[in-house]
Scaffold this motif. Sequence first.
Motif, PDB file in Angstrom:
ATOM      1  N   LYS A  90      37.304  43.581  42.930  1.00  0.00           N
ATOM      2  CA  LYS A  90      37.921  43.812  44.451  1.00  0.00           C
ATOM      3  C   LYS A  90      37.353  42.765  45.046  1.00  0.00           C
ATOM      4  CE  LYS A  90      40.018  46.442  46.461  1.00  0.00           C
ATOM      5  NZ  LYS A  90      41.531  46.457  46.417  1.00  0.00           N
ATOM      6  N   GLU A  91      36.023  42.256  44.773  1.00  0.00           N
ATOM      7  CA  GLU A  91      35.543  41.299  45.446  1.00  0.00           C
ATOM      8  C   GLU A  91      34.534  40.391  44.534  1.00  0.00           C
ATOM      9  OE1 GLU A  91      33.704  41.853  49.362  1.00  0.00           O
ATOM     10  OE2 GLU A  91      32.147  40.543  48.316  1.00  0.00           O
ATOM     11  N   THR A  92      34.313  39.166  44.562  1.00  0.00           N
ATOM     12  CA  THR A  92      33.370  38.451  43.876  1.00  0.00           C
ATOM     13  C   THR A  92      33.216  37.015  44.323  1.00  0.00           C
ATOM     14  OG1 THR A  92      32.649  37.695  41.810  1.00  0.00           O
ATOM     15  CG2 THR A  92      34.936  37.463  41.983  1.00  0.00           C
ATOM     16  N   ASP A  93      32.081  36.551  44.221  1.00  0.00           N
ATOM     17  CA  ASP A  93      31.991  35.134  44.899  1.00  0.00           C
ATOM     18  C   ASP A  93      32.875  34.171  44.238  1.00  0.00           C
ATOM     19  OD1 ASP A  93      30.726  35.346  42.372  1.00  0.00           O
ATOM     20  OD2 ASP A  93      28.990  34.230  42.684  1.00  0.00           O
ATOM     21  N   SER A  94      33.031  34.008  42.972  1.00  0.00           N
ATOM     22  CA  SER A  94      34.138  33.287  42.170  1.00  0.00           C
ATOM     23  C   SER A  94      34.216  33.543  40.916  1.00  0.00           C
ATOM     24  CB  SER A  94      33.605  31.798  42.302  1.00  0.00           C
ATOM     25  OG  SER A  94      33.933  31.136  41.289  1.00  0.00           O
ATOM     26  N   THR A  95      35.621  33.722  40.555  1.00  0.00           N
ATOM     27  CA  THR A  95      35.857  34.330  39.228  1.00  0.00           C
ATOM     28  C   THR A  95      35.640  33.298  38.300  1.00  0.00           C
ATOM     29  OG1 THR A  95      38.256  33.386  39.363  1.00  0.00           O
ATOM     30  CG2 THR A  95      37.905  35.743  39.685  1.00  0.00           C
ATOM     31  N   ASN A  96      35.265  32.055  38.318  1.00  0.00           N
ATOM     32  CA  ASN A  96      34.606  31.179  37.447  1.00  0.00           C
ATOM     33  C   ASN A  96      33.276  31.407  37.297  1.00  0.00           C
ATOM     34  OD1 ASN A  96      37.186  29.709  37.058  1.00  0.00           O
ATOM     35  ND2 ASN A  96      36.457  27.708  37.000  1.00  0.00           N
ATOM     36  N   VAL A 112      39.426  37.647  30.571  1.00  0.00           N
ATOM     37  CA  VAL A 112      40.132  37.380  31.906  1.00  0.00           C
ATOM     38  C   VAL A 112      39.261  38.081  33.019  1.00  0.00           C
ATOM     39  CG1 VAL A 112      42.176  37.460  33.125  1.00  0.00           C
ATOM     40  CG2 VAL A 112      42.280  37.015  30.854  1.00  0.00           C
ATOM     41  N   ILE A 113      38.964  37.503  33.970  1.00  0.00           N
ATOM     42  CA  ILE A 113      38.499  37.841  35.316  1.00  0.00           C
ATOM     43  C   ILE A 113      39.622  37.787  36.372  1.00  0.00           C
ATOM     44  CG2 ILE A 113      36.840  38.158  37.110  1.00  0.00           C
ATOM     45  CD1 ILE A 113      34.815  37.677  35.250  1.00  0.00           C
ATOM     46  N   VAL A 114      39.931  38.935  37.343  1.00  0.00           N
ATOM     47  CA  VAL A 114      40.964  38.886  38.206  1.00  0.00           C
ATOM     48  C   VAL A 114      39.944  39.494  39.393  1.00  0.00           C
ATOM     49  CG1 VAL A 114      43.060  39.480  39.209  1.00  0.00           C
ATOM     50  CG2 VAL A 114      43.139  38.909  36.775  1.00  0.00           C
ATOM     51  N   ALA A 115      40.220  38.892  40.613  1.00  0.00           N
ATOM     52  CA  ALA A 115      39.835  39.388  41.738  1.00  0.00           C
ATOM     53  C   ALA A 115      40.828  39.138  42.938  1.00  0.00           C
ATOM     54  CB  ALA A 115      38.461  38.464  42.151  1.00  0.00           C
ATOM     55  N   ASP A 116      40.601  40.373  43.667  1.00  0.00           N
ATOM     56  CA  ASP A 116      41.442  40.287  44.912  1.00  0.00           C
ATOM     57  C   ASP A 116      40.809  39.297  45.861  1.00  0.00           C
ATOM     58  OD1 ASP A 116      43.690  41.188  46.400  1.00  0.00           O
ATOM     59  OD2 ASP A 116      42.541  42.638  47.528  1.00  0.00           O
ATOM     60  N   GLU A 117      39.670  39.301  45.981  1.00  0.00           N
ATOM     61  CA  GLU A 117      38.960  38.372  47.121  1.00  0.00           C
ATOM     62  C   GLU A 117      37.712  37.559  46.259  1.00  0.00           C
ATOM     63  OE1 GLU A 117      37.351  40.954  49.978  1.00  0.00           O
ATOM     64  OE2 GLU A 117      36.772  38.654  51.456  1.00  0.00           O
ATOM     65  N   GLN A 118      37.662  36.299  46.876  1.00  0.00           N
ATOM     66  CA  GLN A 118      36.558  35.516  46.631  1.00  0.00           C
ATOM     67  C   GLN A 118      35.857  35.150  47.789  1.00  0.00           C
ATOM     68  OE1 GLN A 118      37.284  32.914  42.584  1.00  0.00           O
ATOM     69  NE2 GLN A 118      38.614  32.247  44.239  1.00  0.00           N
ATOM     70  N   THR A 119      34.447  35.400  47.812  1.00  0.00           N
ATOM     71  CA  THR A 119      33.772  35.110  49.000  1.00  0.00           C
ATOM     72  C   THR A 119      33.050  33.594  48.960  1.00  0.00           C
ATOM     73  OG1 THR A 119      31.595  36.028  47.756  1.00  0.00           O
ATOM     74  CG2 THR A 119      32.902  37.338  49.576  1.00  0.00           C
ATOM     75  N   ALA A 120      33.200  32.890  47.768  1.00  0.00           N
ATOM     76  CA  ALA A 120      32.792  31.422  47.639  1.00  0.00           C
ATOM     77  C   ALA A 120      33.655  30.993  46.561  1.00  0.00           C
ATOM     78  CB  ALA A 120      31.358  31.543  47.258  1.00  0.00           C
ATOM     79  N   GLY A 121      35.090  30.920  46.986  1.00  0.00           N
ATOM     80  CA  GLY A 121      35.947  30.546  45.794  1.00  0.00           C
ATOM     81  C   GLY A 121      35.779  29.049  45.825  1.00  0.00           C
TER      82      GLY A 121
END
Length: 331
Positions: A90-96, A112-121
Motif C-alpha cells: 500500500k505504501e513504501t518509501d521507494s520501490t527501488n 516485482v514490487i508495486v506500491a500504491d504510494e511512495q513516501t520517498a520516491g
Amino acid sequence: MKSEILKMLEEAGDYISGQTLSEIFGVSRTAIWKAIQQLISEGYDIEAVRNRGYLLKKGERADQKEIYSRTSIQTALDTEWLGKDLIFLKETDSTNTALRKLAENGAPEGTVIVADEQTAGRGRRGRSWVSEPGSGIFMSFLLRPEFPPQRASMLTLAAAMAVADGIYEVTGLDCEIKWPNDVIFSGRKLCGILTEMSTDMDTISYVIVGIGINVSQSEFPDEIKDTAASLASCCAGPVSRVGLIVSILKAWERLYSRFLMTDDLIYLRSDYQRRLINVGRDVKVLSESGDYVGISRGITRDGELIVETPDGKEHRVTSGEVSVRGVYGYV
Ligand code: BTN
C-alpha cells in the motif's frame, strides 16, 4: 490460491460451489470461505448463496473504481517469469529501495514490487518523484543478467520501449521517448525510469528497473505542472493501472529475450529511434565539463546519444541531462 479462485470465478461467470473449489484446491471449505472473505475485503463483489456457491458479480461496484491489489495484478498477469514473485505494498518509501534490500538478500530474477504510494520516491539525478496514492504506477523489477556491465545501459532504453509499447497497447497513445528514457506525449512527461545497478568486480550482481507512470493525476505540484501530464488527461478517459502493468511486464519479457538472444542490437536501435524525439533536433547537453548545444543524430549501438556540435564534431553522451528544444526544459 486467492488469485486462482478469482480467475476461476471470472472465467466461469456463474456460481461455483464451495465443495467444488475445495476439491480443486485440496483444502477445506472453511479455507475457501476465508479466501473468499479476503477477496471481498479487497473490494471484489462476490455473492455467496447457500446450495449454489460463489458468484463474482461484474461491473456492479457503485464507484466503478478498479481494484488495485496483488490479487488483481496476479490474476491478470500472463507473463512467463517476470512478476512470478510479486509484492504489492500500500505504501513504501521507494520501490527501488525496497527491492534493493530484497536483491541483497538473494531475491530471484523477475521479482516485482508495486506500491500504491511512495513516501520517498526517487527520480534521476537526485530528484524526487511525486508518488501520491491512487493515481500512478510505481513499480520496480529485478534482473540478474549475465552479460558485462557495459551492455547494461541498453536496458534502461529498452525499459522505455516496454513502457511505450504497453501504453500503446492499453490506450492507443503513440508516445515518444526523450533520451535516455523519459516517455512523453505532446511534449509532456508521462513516465520516468530509474535504473540502478550493483556490480561485483566485472560482473553484474543485479539491476533494478524502477518505473513511475502518471496515470490519473488531474493536477501536479507547481515545480512540474508545466512539464508533466497523466495518461488519463491525454486520452480523456480512465486507464487501468492493472492492465498497464500487465502489458508493460509482458512487453519487457519480449524485448529482453530479443536483447539476450543476440549481440546485434540493430533491431532494438531502430525500434528505439523510431520513438526517439531527439533525432535531428536541437539539443542542449548539460555535462560536468560544461554545457553545449548541437543536433542529435540518434544513438550508438551501446545506447549513447550522438550529438553533433556546430564545429562538426560528434560527441557521444553516456549520461547527464539532455534537453530537446521545444520539449519541456529547453524552449
Ligand atoms: C526520473 O527522474 O525520470 C525517474 C523517475 C523514476 C520513478 C520510479 S517510481 C518507481 C521507482 N521507485 C523510485 O523511487 N523511483 C522509481
